[in-house]
Design a protein around this motif. Structure first.
Motif, PDB file in Angstrom:
ATOM      1  N   UNK A 221       0.824  -1.207   0.000  1.00  0.00           N
ATOM      2  CA  UNK A 221       0.000   0.000   0.000  1.00  0.00           C
ATOM      3  C   UNK A 221       0.859   1.259   0.000  1.00  0.00           C
ATOM      4  N   UNK A 222       0.469   2.208  -0.838  1.00  0.00           N
ATOM      5  CA  UNK A 222       1.107   3.518  -0.897  1.00  0.00           C
ATOM      6  C   UNK A 222      -0.001   4.565  -0.795  1.00  0.00           C
ATOM      7  N   UNK A 223       0.390   5.837  -0.727  1.00  0.00           N
ATOM      8  CA  UNK A 223      -0.611   6.900  -0.624  1.00  0.00           C
ATOM      9  C   UNK A 223      -0.339   7.990  -1.658  1.00  0.00           C
ATOM     10  N   UNK A 224      -1.428   8.589  -2.141  1.00  0.00           N
ATOM     11  CA  UNK A 224      -1.340   9.732  -3.046  1.00  0.00           C
ATOM     12  C   UNK A 224      -2.249  10.831  -2.503  1.00  0.00           C
ATOM     13  N   UNK A 225      -2.106  12.040  -3.056  1.00  0.00           N
ATOM     14  CA  UNK A 225      -2.834  13.182  -2.490  1.00  0.00           C
ATOM     15  C   UNK A 225      -4.086  13.563  -3.264  1.00  0.00           C
ATOM     16  N   UNK A 226      -4.238  13.091  -4.509  1.00  0.00           N
ATOM     17  CA  UNK A 226      -5.390  13.508  -5.302  1.00  0.00           C
ATOM     18  C   UNK A 226      -5.615  12.526  -6.445  1.00  0.00           C
ATOM     19  N   UNK A 227      -6.697  12.735  -7.176  1.00  0.00           N
ATOM     20  CA  UNK A 227      -7.038  11.837  -8.279  1.00  0.00           C
ATOM     21  C   UNK A 227      -6.002  11.898  -9.397  1.00  0.00           C
ATOM     22  N   UNK A 228      -5.390  13.079  -9.593  1.00  0.00           N
ATOM     23  CA  UNK A 228      -4.364  13.201 -10.622  1.00  0.00           C
ATOM     24  C   UNK A 228      -3.144  12.350 -10.313  1.00  0.00           C
ATOM     25  N   UNK A 229      -2.722  12.360  -9.050  1.00  0.00           N
ATOM     26  CA  UNK A 229      -1.575  11.545  -8.642  1.00  0.00           C
ATOM     27  C   UNK A 229      -1.925  10.063  -8.654  1.00  0.00           C
ATOM     28  N   UNK A 230      -3.162   9.748  -8.340  1.00  0.00           N
ATOM     29  CA  UNK A 230      -3.610   8.350  -8.374  1.00  0.00           C
ATOM     30  C   UNK A 230      -3.502   7.794  -9.791  1.00  0.00           C
ATOM     31  N   UNK A 231      -3.959   8.580 -10.761  1.00  0.00           N
ATOM     32  CA  UNK A 231      -3.889   8.145 -12.151  1.00  0.00           C
ATOM     33  C   UNK A 231      -2.444   8.010 -12.614  1.00  0.00           C
ATOM     34  N   UNK A 232      -1.604   8.983 -12.228  1.00  0.00           N
ATOM     35  CA  UNK A 232      -0.195   8.944 -12.620  1.00  0.00           C
ATOM     36  C   UNK A 232       0.494   7.713 -12.033  1.00  0.00           C
ATOM     37  N   UNK A 233       0.204   7.407 -10.775  1.00  0.00           N
ATOM     38  CA  UNK A 233       0.814   6.245 -10.131  1.00  0.00           C
ATOM     39  C   UNK A 233       0.366   4.951 -10.803  1.00  0.00           C
ATOM     40  N   UNK A 234      -0.919   4.845 -11.090  1.00  0.00           N
ATOM     41  CA  UNK A 234      -1.436   3.628 -11.714  1.00  0.00           C
ATOM     42  C   UNK A 234      -0.883   3.439 -13.122  1.00  0.00           C
ATOM     43  N   UNK A 235      -0.568   4.540 -13.810  1.00  0.00           N
ATOM     44  CA  UNK A 235      -0.005   4.448 -15.157  1.00  0.00           C
ATOM     45  C   UNK A 235       1.448   3.980 -15.137  1.00  0.00           C
ATOM     46  N   UNK A 236       2.194   4.357 -14.098  1.00  0.00           N
ATOM     47  CA  UNK A 236       3.624   4.032 -14.055  1.00  0.00           C
ATOM     48  C   UNK A 236       4.100   3.890 -12.607  1.00  0.00           C
ATOM     49  N   UNK A 237       3.639   2.877 -11.887  1.00  0.00           N
ATOM     50  CA  UNK A 237       3.987   2.752 -10.464  1.00  0.00           C
ATOM     51  C   UNK A 237       5.474   2.548 -10.200  1.00  0.00           C
ATOM     52  N   UNK A 238       6.150   1.802 -11.064  1.00  0.00           N
ATOM     53  CA  UNK A 238       7.556   1.488 -10.820  1.00  0.00           C
ATOM     54  C   UNK A 238       8.421   2.743 -10.768  1.00  0.00           C
ATOM     55  N   UNK A 239       8.135   3.700 -11.651  1.00  0.00           N
ATOM     56  CA  UNK A 239       8.927   4.932 -11.673  1.00  0.00           C
ATOM     57  C   UNK A 239       8.779   5.705 -10.373  1.00  0.00           C
ATOM     58  N   UNK A 240       7.551   5.867  -9.900  1.00  0.00           N
ATOM     59  CA  UNK A 240       7.326   6.651  -8.687  1.00  0.00           C
ATOM     60  C   UNK A 240       7.829   5.924  -7.440  1.00  0.00           C
TER      61      UNK A 240
END
Length: 258
Positions: A221-240
């Motif tokens: 489990x990780x955490x993000x601050x908004x829907x934009x960051x959620x989408x970015x993380x789901x698109x490329x989790x390994x990078x973040x």
């Protein structure tokens, strides 16, 4: 005649075989050329660092706008939301306003070459207006270029605390040396935050802000601050995840060197 037909059939078979081999051989090349086309949504470190100054704005807000301070005459209510936006063409922090009298939406970005912030706005009537400015202590001050009549507009975004933010709209007419007030919107945070950035609570794995939304990858489990960051993380989790590990390692080294 039979011999002629056999010759034609033979040529057709050879042609089909050659075409099949060419298709099979060409397929890996096509796959190789398309591999890795997807680019990470992660921002360059300098841009992310500059925009991270406004992580406290991320989330929903309830606003009350006033033409004249402490006067209900002409006052209105509006709602706003600040969300990180990751796009190859337009990345930054999006500012969406519902029922606003002076803004409909905006995108806050940063120019690392000029060392300035940019605010591309859309007014309630659909008109576009761009602002440029800098962070002055706790206030982001942005000015527009003169319009057709020579008027210059200024927006000041001031964070009072984790729950209160002020946005001031001003105008300076051609030939004037001073700005006069158009209106001010006082925002109160809608809902609650799990934690403020740097308070020891969950951090957004994408931007380092306050983590308010849980996401998972490979059972963790990780955490993000908004829907934009959620989408970015789901698109490329390994990078973040890799960036977060690198940041944690840098913090560890800094703490050891003290």
């Amino acid at each position: 005649m039979r011999k002629c037909c056999q010759t034609v059939v033979g040529l057709l078979c050879v042609s089909l075989l050659f075409w099949s081999l060419s298709s099979v051989q060409g397929e890996p090349e096509k796959s190789a050329s398309t591999a890795g086309v997807k680019k990470s949504a992660s921002l360059p470190p300098e841009i992310k660092q500059a925009l991270s100054e406004f992580n406290s704005l991320i989330g929903g807000w309830r606003g009350v706008g006033m033409i004249k301070r402490n006067s209900r005459k002409g006052a209105w209510s509006e709602k706003a939301e600040w969300v990180w936006k990751f796009d190859p063409k337009q990345s930054g922090i999006a500012y969406e306003v519902e029922d606003g009298k002076f803004l409909k939406s905006a995108l806050l970005s940063y120019d690392p070459e000029q060392k300035t912030y940019q605010l591309a706005t859309i007014l309630p009537d659909g008109t576009k207006r761009d602002y440029t400015g800098a962070l002055q202590k706790d206030t982001l001050v942005l000015e527009s270029q003169p319009d057709a009549e020579g008027a210059v507009y200024r927006i000041s975004i001031r964070k009072l605390n984790e729950k209160r933010t002020l946005v001031l709209f001003e105008q300076r007419n051609q030939g004037q040396s001073f700005y006069y007030r158009l209106a001010e919107v006082g925002y109160t945070r809608a809902g609650t935050r799990l934690a403020a950035s740097g308070s020891g609570g969950p951090e957004c794995i994408v931007t380092g802000g306050a983590g308010t939304i849980a996401v998972s990858h490979k059972g963790k489990t990780y955490y993000v601050c908004c829907s934009g960051c959620k989408q970015a993380f789901e698109d490329d989790p390994e990078t973040f995840i890799a960036e977060a590990k690198q940041k944690a390692e840098e913090r560890r080294k800094q703490s050891q060197s003290r």
